[in-house]
Design a protein around this motif. Structure first.
Motif, PDB file in Angstrom:
ATOM      1  N   MET A   1      65.314  57.385 -63.098  1.00 16.29           N
ATOM      2  CA  MET A   1      64.699  57.166 -64.226  1.00 16.29           C
ATOM      3  C   MET A   1      64.443  55.308 -63.720  1.00 16.29           C
ATOM      4  N   LYS A   2      63.424  55.552 -64.692  1.00 16.82           N
ATOM      5  CA  LYS A   2      63.010  53.975 -64.859  1.00 16.82           C
ATOM      6  C   LYS A   2      63.639  52.644 -66.015  1.00 16.82           C
ATOM      7  N   LEU A   3      63.381  51.747 -65.206  1.00 18.73           N
ATOM      8  CA  LEU A   3      63.454  50.111 -66.602  1.00 18.73           C
ATOM      9  C   LEU A   3      61.984  50.595 -66.291  1.00 18.73           C
ATOM     10  N   PHE A   4      61.922  49.473 -67.876  1.00 13.85           N
ATOM     11  CA  PHE A   4      60.168  49.061 -68.402  1.00 13.85           C
ATOM     12  C   PHE A   4      60.636  48.393 -68.743  1.00 13.85           C
ATOM     13  N   VAL A   5      59.312  47.477 -68.297  1.00 15.23           N
ATOM     14  CA  VAL A   5      58.701  46.176 -69.376  1.00 15.23           C
ATOM     15  C   VAL A   5      57.419  46.014 -70.173  1.00 15.23           C
ATOM     16  N   CYS A   6      58.436  45.301 -71.419  1.00 19.82           N
ATOM     17  CA  CYS A   6      57.320  45.001 -72.690  1.00 19.82           C
ATOM     18  C   CYS A   6      55.996  44.468 -72.138  1.00 19.82           C
ATOM     19  N   GLN A   7      55.371  44.817 -72.053  1.00 19.94           N
ATOM     20  CA  GLN A   7      53.678  43.921 -71.504  1.00 19.94           C
ATOM     21  C   GLN A   7      53.245  42.809 -72.838  1.00 19.94           C
ATOM     22  N   ALA A   8      53.965  43.414 -73.687  1.00 16.23           N
ATOM     23  CA  ALA A   8      53.966  41.757 -75.033  1.00 16.23           C
ATOM     24  C   ALA A   8      54.369  40.806 -75.376  1.00 16.23           C
ATOM     25  N   CYS A   9      56.017  40.863 -74.597  1.00 11.26           N
ATOM     26  CA  CYS A   9      57.431  39.962 -74.362  1.00 11.26           C
ATOM     27  C   CYS A   9      57.675  39.684 -73.160  1.00 11.26           C
ATOM     28  N   HIS A  14      63.968  50.535 -72.472  1.00  9.33           N
ATOM     29  CA  HIS A  14      64.031  51.641 -71.769  1.00  9.33           C
ATOM     30  C   HIS A  14      63.383  53.587 -72.349  1.00  9.33           C
ATOM     31  N   PHE A  15      64.038  54.068 -71.239  1.00  8.12           N
ATOM     32  CA  PHE A  15      62.613  55.592 -71.574  1.00  8.12           C
ATOM     33  C   PHE A  15      62.879  55.578 -73.269  1.00  8.12           C
ATOM     34  N   GLU A  16      63.503  55.808 -74.267  1.00  7.26           N
ATOM     35  CA  GLU A  16      63.674  56.216 -75.216  1.00  7.26           C
ATOM     36  C   GLU A  16      63.448  55.675 -76.413  1.00  7.26           C
ATOM     37  N   ASN A  17      63.116  54.288 -75.747  1.00  7.07           N
ATOM     38  CA  ASN A  17      62.984  53.244 -76.859  1.00  7.07           C
ATOM     39  C   ASN A  17      61.853  53.185 -77.597  1.00  7.07           C
ATOM     40  N   ARG A  18      61.905  53.343 -79.037  1.00  7.39           N
ATOM     41  CA  ARG A  18      60.763  53.580 -80.169  1.00  7.39           C
ATOM     42  C   ARG A  18      59.447  52.414 -79.879  1.00  7.39           C
ATOM     43  N   THR A  35      54.608  55.514 -67.423  1.00  5.58           N
ATOM     44  CA  THR A  35      54.976  53.949 -67.431  1.00  5.58           C
ATOM     45  C   THR A  35      55.150  54.005 -69.886  1.00  5.58           C
ATOM     46  N   LEU A  36      56.296  52.955 -69.902  1.00  5.31           N
ATOM     47  CA  LEU A  36      56.534  53.014 -71.215  1.00  5.31           C
ATOM     48  C   LEU A  36      55.172  51.638 -71.771  1.00  5.31           C
ATOM     49  N   SER A  37      54.579  52.077 -72.681  1.00  2.00           N
ATOM     50  CA  SER A  37      53.471  50.778 -72.607  1.00  2.00           C
ATOM     51  C   SER A  37      53.694  50.463 -74.545  1.00  2.00           C
ATOM     52  N   ALA A  38      53.541  49.328 -74.530  1.00  2.00           N
ATOM     53  CA  ALA A  38      53.439  48.242 -75.660  1.00  2.00           C
ATOM     54  C   ALA A  38      52.013  49.188 -76.186  1.00  2.00           C
ATOM     55  N   ILE A  39      51.868  49.121 -77.842  1.00  2.74           N
ATOM     56  CA  ILE A  39      50.745  49.487 -78.255  1.00  2.74           C
ATOM     57  C   ILE A  39      50.397  49.097 -79.376  1.00  2.74           C
ATOM     58  N   GLU A  40      49.290  48.633 -79.920  1.00  4.48           N
ATOM     59  CA  GLU A  40      48.702  48.262 -81.197  1.00  4.48           C
ATOM     60  C   GLU A  40      47.283  49.148 -81.528  1.00  4.48           C
ATOM     61  N   PRO A  41      47.403  49.011 -83.079  1.00  7.60           N
ATOM     62  CA  PRO A  41      46.369  49.801 -83.711  1.00  7.60           C
ATOM     63  C   PRO A  41      45.223  49.636 -83.045  1.00  7.60           C
ATOM     64  N   VAL A  42      44.077  50.037 -83.216  1.00  4.34           N
ATOM     65  CA  VAL A  42      42.998  49.426 -82.918  1.00  4.34           C
ATOM     66  C   VAL A  42      42.114  51.199 -83.653  1.00  4.34           C
ATOM     67  N   GLU A 268      67.085  56.796 -58.747  1.00  4.63           N
ATOM     68  CA  GLU A 268      66.044  56.167 -59.839  1.00  4.63           C
ATOM     69  C   GLU A 268      66.781  54.352 -60.435  1.00  4.63           C
ATOM     70  N   MET A 269      67.914  55.326 -61.279  1.00  5.40           N
ATOM     71  CA  MET A 269      68.053  53.841 -62.236  1.00  5.40           C
ATOM     72  C   MET A 269      69.226  52.904 -61.633  1.00  5.40           C
ATOM     73  N   ALA A 270      69.873  53.808 -60.563  1.00  5.27           N
ATOM     74  CA  ALA A 270      70.913  52.135 -59.940  1.00  5.27           C
ATOM     75  C   ALA A 270      69.756  51.410 -59.461  1.00  5.27           C
ATOM     76  N   SER A 271      68.935  51.663 -58.129  1.00  2.00           N
ATOM     77  CA  SER A 271      67.542  51.698 -57.648  1.00  2.00           C
ATOM     78  C   SER A 271      66.746  50.354 -58.139  1.00  2.00           C
ATOM     79  N   GLU A 272      66.828  50.919 -59.865  1.00  2.00           N
ATOM     80  CA  GLU A 272      66.280  49.733 -61.104  1.00  2.00           C
ATOM     81  C   GLU A 272      67.032  48.470 -61.049  1.00  2.00           C
TER      82      GLU A 272
END
Length: 374
Positions: A1-9, A14-18, A35-42, A268-272
């Motif tokens: 499992m990967k770690l992810f980065v918020c594209q906004a900040c 983490h994978f389960e973050n809402r 990938t986990l993506s920050a999203i904005e309403p459009v 994979e998580m250990a590598s992250e």
């Protein structure tokens, strides 16, 4: 499992973050980009900051807070790549069953993360009515007359909702004298039976598999009865990853498959985290490892196992220092490693229809109250 980065900040996610705990952006998983993506309403949909795309929509199960995956680009309704494999779900009007189902979905989505990363062939019941992969999440009969058993039958995987209760799961673990029992482990084990069908039986690899795991034509019912009557042989650890794996070659394959998924996803998580194992007390180098590679794309299984063994020694030692059970209470002997290497080969080859997992398909989903299932 990967770690992810918020594209906004740039916050770690983490994978389960809402939602992002730093900037508050809503988050969604993009299975096609893994990938986990920050999203904005459009408009009526969302814009994904990971790629600047617009017009994306959530899986229908987001309504129940059971999924945060996006539909395929261009789709506006229905189920995501993971949830289109749902058959019967629990009664969502029951708060306890709804909470349990959400726990099951966390494990199921982690399973599908791995299947998608490997692009393994996974068909729905719409694509393959006889053997497509489908999950029934069933609660026990309220009258207590019938207990749901977790199992697999020709692509139909039944998961007992009772397993979502941590106390019940621990009770069953102790009753069955198991060192390890998790929801994710159930999903990985049961899907191993499905992939035995797809990657072994249907792919012409029966002889190769039997040379490693034994003769699967042995009567399964008799083997299961013998296991529960007599238990595993005293020397089972010499050749099997678990006591249950001794039951029948099918169970040996499924247990080994589950452990392969445990190993790869954990590494994979250990590598992250950039974990390196280099104990000063190790003067001969047997416990040294640098987990700096992606195990999902590793060609040689030796690379994986040479990192895994020192890593498990380290994490088990840390767990003991906190008075906890070993995180990985298993022994990997040379015969077991050979079985894991066979699974690695199957996963690398993928099967005759490897891209099928990428084809969008919507599978009808019904709750248990609607269909009247036990």
């Amino acid at each position: 499992m990967k770690l992810f980065v918020c594209q906004a900040c740039k916050n770690i996610l983490h994978f389960e973050n809402r939602s992002c705990g730093r900037c508050g952006h809503q988050l969604a998983f993009m299975p096609e980009r893994q990938t986990l993506s920050a999203i904005e309403p459009v408009g009526e949909g969302f814009r994904t900051l990971a790629d600047g795309g617009e017009g994306r929509f959530f899986c229908a199960n987001a309504e129940h807070d059971a999924c945060n995956w996006l539909l395929e680009a261009g789709e506006t309704a229905g189920f995501c790549r993971a949830c289109r494999h749902n058959g019967t779900i629990p009664n969502l009007s029951d708060a306890v069953q709804l909470a349990g189902w959400r726990e099951l979905e966390v494990a199921k989505h982690r399973l599908f993360y791995s299947l998608i990363r490997w692009q393994l062939p996974v068909k729905t019941r719409t694509e393959d009515p006889q053997h497509g992969l489908i999950f029934n999440f069933l609660a026990d009969d309220p009258a207590g007359q019938q207990k749901v058993l977790t199992g697999h039958d020709n692509g139909l995987i039944t998961i007992a909702l009772a397993e979502a209760d941590e106390f019940e799961r621990e009770r069953r673990r102790l009753e069955m004298d198991e060192p390890y029992r998790t929801l994710l482990g159930h999903f990985r084990h049961e899907v191993g039976h499905y992939f035995w069908d797809v990657l072994v039986r249907d792919a012409g690899r029966l002889d190769d598999c039997r040379a490693v795991f034994g003769d699967d034509s042995l009567d399964y019912g008799e083997a299961l009865k013998r296991h529960y009557d007599a238990g595993a042989p005293p020397d089972w650890q010499d050749n099997y990853v678990s006591a249950y794996a001794t039951t029948h070659p099918w169970e040996d394959f499924a247990e080994t498959w589950a452990h392969y998924l445990h190993i790869v996803d954990t590494l994979e998580m250990a590598s992250e985290f950039g974990i390196e194992i280099d104990p000063p007390a190790d003067q001969i180098g047997g416990l040294t490892a640098r987990v700096t590679f992606d195990p999902y794309v590793a060609e040689d299984f030796d690379t994986i196992v040479h990192a895994w063994l020192p890593f498990t020694f380290a994490m088990n030692s840390v767990a003991r220092a906190m008075g906890a059970r070993d995180l990985y209470p298993f022994i990997l002997t040379p015969p077991v490693i050979a079985k894991l290497a066979f699974i690695h080969e199957l996963v690398r080859e993928g099967g005759p229809d490897k891209q099928a997992v990428l084809a969008p398909e919507i599978e009808p989903q019904q709750d248990q109250e609607e269909v009247g299932a036990a």
